[in-house]
Design an enzyme around this catalytic site. Structure first.
Site, PDB file in Angstrom:
ATOM      1  N   HIS A  23       0.843  -1.194   0.000  1.00 25.28           N
ATOM      2  CA  HIS A  23       0.000   0.000   0.000  1.00 25.28           C
ATOM      3  C   HIS A  23       0.882   1.250   0.000  1.00 25.28           C
ATOM      4  O   HIS A  23       1.317   1.704   1.056  1.00 25.28           O
ATOM      5  CB  HIS A  23      -0.900   0.014   1.240  1.00 25.28           C
ATOM      6  CG  HIS A  23      -1.790  -1.182   1.355  1.00 25.28           C
ATOM      7  ND1 HIS A  23      -1.312  -2.435   1.693  1.00 25.28           N
ATOM      8  CD2 HIS A  23      -3.135  -1.312   1.181  1.00 25.28           C
ATOM      9  CE1 HIS A  23      -2.325  -3.284   1.721  1.00 25.28           C
ATOM     10  NE2 HIS A  23      -3.433  -2.634   1.414  1.00 25.28           N
ATOM     11  N   HIS A 258      -3.910   3.373  -3.190  1.00 19.87           N
ATOM     12  CA  HIS A 258      -4.079   2.890  -1.819  1.00 19.87           C
ATOM     13  C   HIS A 258      -3.495   1.497  -1.614  1.00 19.87           C
ATOM     14  O   HIS A 258      -2.738   1.272  -0.675  1.00 19.87           O
ATOM     15  CB  HIS A 258      -5.568   2.890  -1.444  1.00 19.87           C
ATOM     16  CG  HIS A 258      -5.838   2.564   0.004  1.00 19.87           C
ATOM     17  ND1 HIS A 258      -5.522   1.357   0.582  1.00 19.87           N
ATOM     18  CD2 HIS A 258      -6.397   3.299   0.988  1.00 19.87           C
ATOM     19  CE1 HIS A 258      -5.874   1.359   1.847  1.00 19.87           C
ATOM     20  NE2 HIS A 258      -6.408   2.530   2.122  1.00 19.87           N
ATOM     21  N   GLU A 405     -16.575  -4.707  25.061  1.00 20.94           N
ATOM     22  CA  GLU A 405     -15.654  -5.821  25.294  1.00 20.94           C
ATOM     23  C   GLU A 405     -14.385  -5.732  24.451  1.00 20.94           C
ATOM     24  O   GLU A 405     -13.283  -5.994  24.949  1.00 20.94           O
ATOM     25  CB  GLU A 405     -16.368  -7.156  25.022  1.00 20.94           C
ATOM     26  CG  GLU A 405     -17.468  -7.500  26.003  1.00 20.94           C
ATOM     27  CD  GLU A 405     -18.812  -6.850  25.666  1.00 20.94           C
ATOM     28  OE1 GLU A 405     -19.786  -7.112  26.402  1.00 20.94           O
ATOM     29  OE2 GLU A 405     -18.879  -6.097  24.670  1.00 20.94           O
ATOM     30  N   HIS A 467     -27.623 -15.395  25.608  1.00 28.76           N
ATOM     31  CA  HIS A 467     -26.581 -15.295  26.631  1.00 28.76           C
ATOM     32  C   HIS A 467     -25.956 -16.646  26.970  1.00 28.76           C
ATOM     33  O   HIS A 467     -25.067 -16.707  27.825  1.00 28.76           O
ATOM     34  CB  HIS A 467     -27.168 -14.692  27.915  1.00 28.76           C
ATOM     35  CG  HIS A 467     -27.312 -13.205  27.864  1.00 28.76           C
ATOM     36  ND1 HIS A 467     -27.962 -12.561  26.837  1.00 28.76           N
ATOM     37  CD2 HIS A 467     -26.881 -12.231  28.714  1.00 28.76           C
ATOM     38  CE1 HIS A 467     -27.941 -11.258  27.062  1.00 28.76           C
ATOM     39  NE2 HIS A 467     -27.286 -11.030  28.180  1.00 28.76           N
TER      40      HIS A 467
END
Length: 666
Positions: A23, A258, A405, A467
């Site tokens: 890149h 890019h 998290e 859950h």
């Protein structure tokens, strides 16, 4: 043009061209900032890359590695031959940078968003250690480099929020805003006002021309004097700065630069435009090398003064100095585990809480975190012995991450990358899915973070299938089977069978300073294993917990709470004169590292083996073998009290009896 920045551009674009992979565009656009930072502002010891007092630089967009390698080559940390070997087999100049402090690479980067979050975690670590050691030893800055892609990744939301809330004024982040990404312009996917967003989080935001060295210096000077807020420098840069097409027209601001080499005449036109030598494009210009050599001489004077201050501090604070050396050594802490007193028959999350309370008292450089679940994952055992970090006060050792998290995990990893801190973080096991990308990078970087995952199975009960983890243990056990480049475990995973086994698993977690460790813990209470059990045998990954002296008919095998269910089922089988051996396997990975003789002594090849798991049957399939049988879950869970679920799903002594009888009669 800036001669040194152009040298970096030429080296970067040439690396990509020679490798025919990489890149170039972003590296060319960011060269001005990184050159000013490394040649004028970044403080490091030219003769000791591991100096604890150094400024840190964390690269987020790992695809811009050519820019970093080229800059580090100007410092003498990479050779020209190594630059020429970019992205090749066994080369230190990998496609995305891999952590190597001796060469100036503070973090492995690649998945966007994680790198700058490591930087935020390092800034927390610096504040935490400053609170313990004083400003003399912790007076450095944490620099981060982020791109449009990293800003878009969701993790940037959590990072920005937490860094602002904590007032991390030691964090300076450069946002390379060139408005172009791999397949489109940025305005096609976002219309947000990034400056206002970060200001709302409490950041000091400066917007500059990211290719103007005067504006870069002014922004860095302002950031260094900021006393209360992290600083975001939004640098409006030019993708492919200095690049030309084959016809000599500008190749700047073109999405094609890019993620691909410029190629052919476009490459040669670009090198010439930047003042390079086509016969030797990997040349470091003499005047540029002289500038970087001069900076190293300046740094030696700066660092000599800092070392003198540190020496005087150490003489006045010998105990703290010894403690600091121990913290930064990477060695496992010394812990008196006799202080752990477990109550039989408790949930293993409660047993973990007991261990954490002792660790909070005995390991002063340990930081524990939770994703807003400390009273449920029982990391509050640690919190009760300390206090939470807050803006202006980092004397506490508990990091409140909120409901994020992945951000929590990456910031905890960043604390370790900074050095001097042992991090642990907790959440429900089902939410480990949010953490997986960071678990993987922690394994690659050999970060000994401790993952605390509670609510390990369908016995989460009334919370229902959203859950209740089912496939999660099988997933993490796959990583448990992997080794890293150095032949070490990628991650160690423990699912203890009762409170005492939990203590041993925590012992192993704290001793393991080579790789991440995960502890998978129960929500519900678990009957303790039969008396007389030698829990230290858990260090072998699998061991016999009952029936070892019997001439068994079948081996019953499980991890976690299912082991006690097997013990209860074995009593019923005994009424039918079926003799059993019961094996607890807290860590299959560790068991597979034992000698063949030991593995055969626990699980003989010709034995009949029945496995019980609250997860997918494949979790234990490799242990029971082709002729064995595993009873597990084949579907997601249900919402009901956990004892009802045990009955309905077949996790009872009676069903163990039934399943084993059927297996033996086949």
């Amino acid at each position: 043009m800036n001669r040194a920045a152009d040298n970096i551009r030429i080296l970067a674009v040439s690396m990509v061209e020679k490798a025919n992979s990489g890149h170039p565009g972003g590296a060319m656009g960011g060269a001005d900032f990184i050159n000013v930072l490394f040649s004028e502002y970044l403080v490091y010891d030219p003769d000791d890359a591991t100096w604890a007092g150094r400024d840190r630089f964390y690269l987020d967009p790992g695809h811009m590695s050519p820019m970093l390698y080229a800059t580090l080559a100007l410092q003498g940390k990479y050779t020209i031959d190594e630059l020429k070997n970019f992205r090749q087999w066994d080369s230190p100049t990998t496609g995305h940078p891999e952590r190597d402090i001796t060469r100036g690479i503070e973090n492995t980067s690649g998945p966007l968003g994680q790198g700058h979050t490591f930087a935020a975690g390092a800034a927390v670590a610096e504040k935490f250690l400053e609170a313990k050691l004083g400003k003399t030893m912790m007076q450095h800055k944490i620099y981060a480099y982020i791109s449009d892609g990293g800003i878009q990744e969701e993790i940037s939301q959590g990072t920005g929020r937490l860094a602002g809330a904590l007032g991390l004024n030691n964090l300076i982040m450069f946002y390379d805003s060139n408005d172009i990404q791999l397949s489109t312009d940025c305005d096609a996917v976002t219309q947000e006002d990034t400056a206002m967003k970060y200001q709302s989080w409490g950041w000091n935001v400066l917007t500059i021309n990211g290719n103007d060295v005067t504006e870069i210096r002014q922004a860095l000077d302002a950031a260094l004097t900021e006393q209360h807020r992290p600083t975001l420098i939004i640098g409006k840069t030019t993708m492919g700065k200095g690049a030309l097409k084959a016809d000599g027209s500008s190749y700047e601001r073109n999405v094609k630069t890019h993620g691909a080499p410029l190629g052919g005449d476009a490459y040669t036109k670009t090198v010439l435009n930047l003042g390079g030598n086509l016969d030797n494009p990997f040349e470091i210009f003499q005047e540029v090398q002289a500038m970087y050599d001069k900076r190293q001489d300046e740094l030696r004077e700066i660092v000599a003064q800092r070392h003198a201050e540190e020496k005087a501090w150490a003489e006045k604070n010998p105990e703290l100095s010894a403690q600091m050396q121990d913290w930064f050594s990477g060695n496992a802490p010394q812990i008196d585990w006799s202080k752990v007193e477990q109550k039989p028959g408790q949930a293993t999350r409660a047993a973990s809480s007991v261990c954490l309370s002792v660790l909070a008292e005995q390991v002063p450089n340990m930081v524990c975190s939770s994703a807003d679940l400390s009273n449920s994952d029982k990391t509050d055992g640690f919190l009760k012995k300390t206090q939470s970090m807050v803006k202006g006060d980092f004397t506490g050792a508990f990091f409140q991450a909120g409901v994020s998290e992945l951000t929590m995990t990456c910031m905890c990893i960043g604390m370790y990358l900074h050095g001097g801190v042992i991090p642990a973080c907790g959440t429900f096991f089902v939410f480990s899915d949010y953490q997986k990308p960071a678990v993987r990078l922690a394994a690659l970087m050999e970060v000994p973070i401790k993952f605390i995952w509670s609510h390990d199975a369908f016995r989460v009960g009334e919370d229902g299938p959203t859950h209740e983890p089912v496939e999660q243990e099988a997933q993490i056990r796959l990583m448990e089977k992997l080794k890293n480049h150095h032949g070490k475990d990628s991650v160690r995973v423990f699912r203890p069978a009762d409170v005492e086994e939990t203590t041993v698993c925590w012992q192993m977690a704290m001793e393991n300073m080579d790789t991440p460790t995960a502890l998978i813990l129960s929500r519900q209470a678990i009957e303790s294993l039969p008396e007389g059990n030698n829990y230290q045998e858990a260090r072998k990954g699998a061991y016999i917990v009952a029936g070892s002296d019997e001439q068994y008919d079948v081996i019953l095998l499980a991890s976690g709470s299912e082991v006690s269910t097997l013990v209860a089922g074995a009593k019923l089988l005994r009424n039918d004169n079926i003799k059993t051996r019961i094996v607890s396997v807290p860590s299959e990975g560790l068991f597979r590292r034992q000698s063949r003789e030991y593995q055969e002594s626990i699980l003989p090849k010709d034995a009949k083996i029945f496995g019980l798991t609250a997860g997918l049957p494949v979790t234990l399939q490799g242990l029971v073998g082709a002729n064995g049988k595993v009873f597990g879950l084949e579907s997601f869970g249900y919402s009901a009290p956990y004892k009802v679920l045990d009955e309905k799903l077949g996790f009872t002594a009676e069903n163990v009896y039934k399943q084993v009888k059927e297996y033996l009669s086949e």
